[in-house]
Design an enzyme around this catalytic site. Structure first.
Site: not given
Length: 375
Positions: A48, A266
């Site tokens: 994920h 991220k």
């Protein structure tokens, strides 16, 4: 429920590797049943995080390059089959001192396999990608093929293709135990008993619990993924202007970042996380952990030093040498173990699915698997 049906293959764990194997086997006409303790794609394991890096100039070892090249092909094929965008090419930078394992390893793999790459100085990097701030003395290996995968969409697409080809997928059904004879495997869950001729165990962090007698040398490492809000020109972090980037600094520390695809920039450390168990795993993220990664952001990607938007825990299942583990059980030839990928395996999922299908069908694989054997 219990069934008199004997499947060709049972798969325990339907994350990146298990879903890939289910897809590849089922489209070859193999009768597959798969189990997962949750409903994949989910956020409890290693598959994920909204985005994952795929890169070709593989610093870890040149042996991975042919595998990742095949993975590129298979991801594109899956995009066509599923009608879903899974892979975006952004280019990639591996940044560190000239003698760092990251830079030397990436350059070596590129040279061994004749890959397209170029060397950039710190000044070159800052000029081409203003959001990146390498320190004096750092250099970068630029590879144009690198990019971003969407892990949840990838797993979902593989599972959907497996289902379309007849695979039986049983979600929210943890496997409590299994037993094998020379020609049959029995899989037990709270809902019933199932039979198959062969078994693939691809359960990630749960793999050791399914092989308790083997004393496998795997270590579960807790990693934290973070998303930061850019400061200033947010468009500088779009996929068109910001490549994926991996840094080695302060000796053997690793840090990486990806473009902002709408959820923020991220960033995370690669390795260096705390060793944990499934029983002791902490899903909460402390401010101290956020501050630690923010210090790296300020140092190397200062334009991303905005508000923290999210933090998520991810699990690495590490082998001692950090190579993959893909092999038959030493005592049970109809049982395959394939899962611990030491934090760098997701990009390889479809090619590992292909390898597992070849092993199940006793075909010759096209890749050198010697470093992935039982050890």
């Amino acid at each position: 429920m219990s069934s008199d049906r004997t499947h060709d293959v049972a798969i325990v764990g339907l994350g990146a590797m298990g879903s890939a194997a289910a897809f590849e086997l089922s489209r070859r006409g193999v009768d597959v049943i798969g189990f997962d303790r949750f409903t994949p794609p989910h956020a409890f394991g290693s598959s994920h995080g909204e985005t994952r890096i795929i890169r070709e100039a593989y610093f870890e070892d040149p042996i991975y390059v042919p595998m990742v090249q095949r993975a590129f092909e298979l991801w594109r094929e899956l995009e066509g089959l599923s009608g879903t965008a899974l892979l975006e090419q952004t280019g990639g930078l591996m940044i560190g001192t000239p003698d760092s394992a990251l830079v030397e390893g990436a350059r070596h793999s590129a040279q061994v396999h004749g890959l397209q790459y170029s060397m950039l100085s710190a000044g070159d990097i800052r000029e081409r990608f203003p959001v990146l701030n390498p320190e004096s003395g750092m250099v970068g290996v630029w590879e144009p093929r690198a990019g971003v995968l969407c892990p949840e969409a990838c797993v979902a697409a593989q599972l959907e293709q497996a289902r379309r080809h007849g695979a039986v997928l049983r979600f929210n059904e943890p496997v409590s135990r299994w037993q094998a004879t020379d020609d049959k495997v029995s899989v037990f869950t709270e809902f019933g008993n199932y039979r198959a001729r062969q078994l693939i165990i691809s359960a990630g962090a749960w793999i050791a619990s399914l092989l308790p007698a083997m004393r496998l040398p795997f270590r579960i490492e807790r990693q934290v993924l973070h998303w930061f809000e850019p400061v200033g020109d947010a468009d500088s972090f779009t996929s068109e202007r910001c490549p994926v980037h991996l840094w080695q600094f302060d000796g053997d520390r690793f840090f990486y970042g990806l473009p902002d695809r709408g959820a923020g920039v991220k960033v995370a450390f690669h390795h260096g996380g705390e060793t944990t168990t499934l029983d002791d795993l902490r899903r909460d993220v402390s401010m101290a952990q956020t501050d630690e990664v923010r210090a790296a952001v300020r140092r190397f990607v200062p334009a991303a030093d905005g508000r923290i938007l999210a933090s998520v825990v991810c699990l690495y299942t590490n082998t001692p040498d950090e190579h993959f583990w893909i092999d038959r059980h030493p005592d049970l030839p109809n049982v395959l173990v394939a899962s611990p990928c030491s934090g760098h395996g997701f990009k390889f999922a479809p090619v590992i699915g292909e390898i597992l299908a070849d092993l199940v069908q006793q075909r010759q694989t096209r890749f050198d698997l010697s470093v992935f054997r039982w050890r």
